[in-house]
Design a protein around this motif. Structure first.
Motif, PDB file in Angstrom:
ATOM      1  N   ASN A   1     -12.948  -5.059  33.968  1.00  0.00           N
ATOM      2  CA  ASN A   1     -12.528  -5.992  35.003  1.00  0.00           C
ATOM      3  C   ASN A   1     -12.738  -5.403  36.393  1.00  0.00           C
ATOM      4  O   ASN A   1     -12.684  -4.192  36.582  1.00  0.00           O
ATOM      5  N   ARG A   2     -12.955  -6.281  37.364  1.00  0.00           N
ATOM      6  CA  ARG A   2     -13.188  -5.853  38.736  1.00  0.00           C
ATOM      7  C   ARG A   2     -11.947  -6.058  39.599  1.00  0.00           C
ATOM      8  O   ARG A   2     -11.239  -7.047  39.448  1.00  0.00           O
ATOM      9  N   ILE A   3     -11.731  -5.125  40.525  1.00  0.00           N
ATOM     10  CA  ILE A   3     -10.687  -5.254  41.542  1.00  0.00           C
ATOM     11  C   ILE A   3     -11.361  -5.652  42.846  1.00  0.00           C
ATOM     12  O   ILE A   3     -12.215  -4.927  43.360  1.00  0.00           O
ATOM     13  N   LEU A   4     -10.969  -6.807  43.395  1.00  0.00           N
ATOM     14  CA  LEU A   4     -11.583  -7.321  44.613  1.00  0.00           C
ATOM     15  C   LEU A   4     -10.678  -7.206  45.834  1.00  0.00           C
ATOM     16  O   LEU A   4     -11.159  -7.280  46.959  1.00  0.00           O
ATOM     17  N   ASP A   5      -9.372  -7.050  45.636  1.00  0.00           N
ATOM     18  CA  ASP A   5      -8.470  -6.896  46.769  1.00  0.00           C
ATOM     19  C   ASP A   5      -7.209  -6.183  46.304  1.00  0.00           C
ATOM     20  O   ASP A   5      -6.847  -6.232  45.119  1.00  0.00           O
TER      21      ASP A   5
END
Length: 723
Positions: free
Chosen positions: A372-376
């Motif tokens: 999963n990606r962390i965007l903020d």
């Protein structure tokens, strides 16, 4: 350990802000190829003619050749007698007969770029393939003969036993010659419509990879079997450990994380293992030593000191730095949140949240999100941390392949010790803000999330727009910007939607400044071109005025967002990579671009402690000091505990530097970052409190300089040497 290094750059602003590189890793060229001449040494080669020798035992690197103006090297082989030959752009050939210590250079054909090389096992001929269908051959790397070949864009060549030579074209055609390139058979065409990048040949076993493609042959390249499971991978490197064990690297195309692959049956079946800690690049395997290496960008590489084919364990290494000591991923910074200049929350590689409480000297891992990606990231209170992002995957339906994503939130209410995960079935959580009342608002594509209990639980809410960024201010003004523009004066309960400025098709960022002045940044269309600009509204989007637009000389710049601490301190960041910033409300603007040692767009910038702007780029974090007194003291100057000042000018140093120390200096010591004394390699002239240091014989790197005075006090400073 990540080292603090101070650098001074010339910028456009009249105040000439000072720069500080908070996290430092050796700035080096991209590495394209390698060879393994002995059990203890590995040679890497790449951009700017760089050749780096890595000592496997000491785990140290030394640059042995290359300069800023040298052509890139793309292939390197070991010929008979231990002769090492590298080939590259502009017809360049480099040669070493002493294991890579000294090198000679020659040019065969200026208009030809050599892209790959191989050695024939029967005759020892060195084969160098170049653009334009040119093939050169030599026994010793000195005298060369020229012939032609059927491919004008070769990607790899390899010896398939005897006099058989295989040639891989980037369009997926494999040519075969049974007389070392004199004549060629009709090609075997692989998967069409894709680009092929790499090939490994060992005897009759051939493995070929490219974008969404992998093929194997067990008859010396006469026929190939396509592997349909590689449609979502971009294969970048392949290497045979032996007749059956093959190692490969790839990037997953939809989310671009590195994947390592292992086959024990010559490439028929593969085991894939994702690793954010490592990288995906050209693979080089030694036929004589049980060792494999992976080349990467920015001088980063991986060396398998003792390759374990069961788990593919690699040591983390890089040009000018040893194995990682903090266990952090090597990927670059994609997000930063600063409570102040000392306490930083950073996202590395979009997947790992780390924290520093000493201005980026050391980091502590808090969260790893896997696929999963962390965007903020936001802090909601003193102990609550919330991360927003998504989970992405690829769906294949018939001949159609497309990506899907689902929103994810990770919350910790004990300062990062434990985490809870909130999942949605679609969309992407792109931006967050925390209101004055402690309400957490999350902007996602197509809907919003809201938490009234500090991130413990979230409610999903409709629209009001396809939003990408969200901002808040007191007393309760909330702004959403994306495909449209919306404001709320009751903390998100009701919304008023208005249009973006005329011509703007998407807003990439928004901030609320003093007196409810709102700034948004985005791209709008004008006749024949796209323009990035920042707009201002003081009436909640009813009227707009353009405050700033990208200069005509920066037409390639596209904004990813903006950050502002007040109406004077504004930063706009994006592609280039580049950051435009002002500390006087827009009267003067400065650019941070050429100083950034990365190819990727700047994903965030953060103002901290008033006049200090923090910019993550690649594996570094830069700090610009915009305070009025910033230019009064050189950034290489450090006030030590005794109150005395020790400075190096210039720093970084090329051939020499001048060290200004307190009067009465008694001794000086110079050590590298491994603690080794290098004073015998530096020539020192001392005159009172001034020391002149010649650094021509010091390799590029970071050095610690210590001086002692008559009172027994010790003063120190770090010096960067860049030739």
């Amino acid at each position: 350990m990540i080292i603090i290094v101070f650098l001074l750059f010339a910028v456009a602003a009249s105040a000439q802000p000072t720069w500080q590189l908070l996290t430092y890793e050796w700035r080096a060229a991209d590495l394209h190829t390698a060879c393994i001449p002995s059990a203890t040494d590995v040679l890497f080669a790449g951009e700017h003619g760089t050749v780096v020798r890595y000592d496997v035992i000491l785990q140290r690197s030394v640059k042995v050749r290359g300069s800023r103006w040298d052509p890139d090297l793309h292939g390197m082989v070991i010929a008979r007698g231990g002769i090492i030959v590298g080939v590259g752009d502009d017809g360049t050939v480099v040669r070493s007969t002493d294991g890579g210590t000294t090198w000679s250079t020659s040019v065969l054909e200026k208009k030809t770029n050599f892209l790959c090389a191989a050695v024939m096992p029967e005759t020892g001929q060195i084969m160098a393939a170049g653009t334009g269908g040119v093939l050169y051959r030599s026994v010793d790397g000195v005298e060369w003969g020229r012939s032609t070949m059927p491919s004008t864009r070769p990607r790899a060549i390899g010896a398939a036993g005897g006099h058989t030579l295989l040639l891989l074209d980037e369009l997926g055609m494999v040519y075969r010659s049974d007389d070392e390139g004199t004549t060629w058979q009709p090609p075997v065409t692989l998967k069409q419509g894709t680009t092929y990048c790499s090939m490994s040949v060992r005897g009759r076993s051939v493995v070929v990879g490219g974008i969404g493609a992998m093929a194997t042959s067990d008859d010396g390249g006469l026929t190939f079997r396509q592997d349909s499971t590689f449609y979502y991978l971009s294969v970048t490197g392949i290497g045979h450990m032996n007749d059956s064990v093959v190692v490969a690297t790839a990037w997953r195309k939809d989310v671009w994380y590195p994947v390592h692959l292992l086959s024990r049956d010559g490439g028929t079946t593969w085991r894939k293992s994702k690793s954010f800690d490592l990288l995906a690049g050209p693979v080089v395997v030694s036929p004589d030593y049980p060792r494999a290496v992976i080349c990467g960008d920015d001088g980063v590489y991986r060396v398998a000191r003792s390759l374990t084919v069961d788990d593919m364990t690699f040591d983390m290494s890089g040009f000018g730095r040893g194995p990682s000591t903090n266990g952090l991923p090597s990927a670059g910074f994609s997000r930063i949140v600063a409570r102040n200049r000392e306490r930083l929350l950073c996202v590395r590689g979009y997947t790992d949240l780390v924290r520093s409480q000493d201005s980026g000297i050391t980091f502590q891992s808090l969260l790893s999100t896997g696929d999963n990606r962390i965007l903020d990231v936001v802090e909601a209170g003193t102990r609550t941390i919330i991360c927003a992002g998504d989970s992405s995957w690829t769906v294949k339906e018939g001949n159609r392949t497309y990506g899907k994503s689902a929103a994810r939130l990770w919350t910790s209410q004990d300062d990062g010790r434990t985490w809870a995960v909130h999942r949605w079935s679609s969309s992407r959580a792109a931006s967050m803000t925390v209101s004055e009342r402690g309400v957490v608002h999350v902007a996602a594509y197509g809907f919003r999330m809201r938490s009234d209990d500090g991130g413990a639980t979230f409610d999903s809410l409709a629209g009001p727009i396809g939003s990408m960024s969200i901002a808040t201010s007191s007393p309760g003004l909330l702004v959403l910007a994306g495909t449209s523009f919306a404001t709320s004066t009751d903390d998100g309960t009701t919304w008023d939607t208005t249009a973006l400025p005329q011509g703007m098709w998407f807003a990439n960022g928004c901030r609320i400044l003093a007196h409810d002045d709102i700034r948004i940044v985005g791209t709008h269309t004008e006749p024949g071109r796209y323009v990035t600009a920042m707009w201002k509204t003081s009436d909640k989007g009813k009227t707009w005025s353009e405050e700033w637009r990208v200069p005509s000389s920066w037409t390639y710049f596209t904004a990813n967002g903006l950050d502002a601490s007040d109406d004077r301190h504004i930063a706009i960041y994006g592609s280039g990579p580049a950051v435009a910033y002002t500390a006087d409300g827009g009267t003067t603007w400065s650019w941070l671009s050429y100083e950034l040692q990365s190819y990727y767009p700047v994903a965030t910038a953060e103002w901290a402690d008033g006049d200090h702007l923090l910019v993550p780029s690649g594996r570094d974090i830069y700090e610009v000091d915009c305070s009025p007194s910033a230019s009064s003291a050189p950034p290489s100057q450090i006030d030590d505990a005794s109150g005395a000042v020790l400075s190096c000018i210039p720093n970084p140093a090329g051939d020499q530097t001048t060290i200004t120390a307190p009067a009465g200096i008694r001794w000086i010591a110079i050590t590298d970052m491994q603690g080794m004394d290098v004073q015998d390699r530096a020539r020192i002239g001392m005159d009172g409190g001034v020391v002149r240091l010649l650094t021509t014989d010091l390799p590029n790197g970071v050095y610690a300089i210590a001086c002692g005075d008559e009172h027994g006090d010790v003063h120190s400073v770090r010096l960067v040497v860049l030739h």
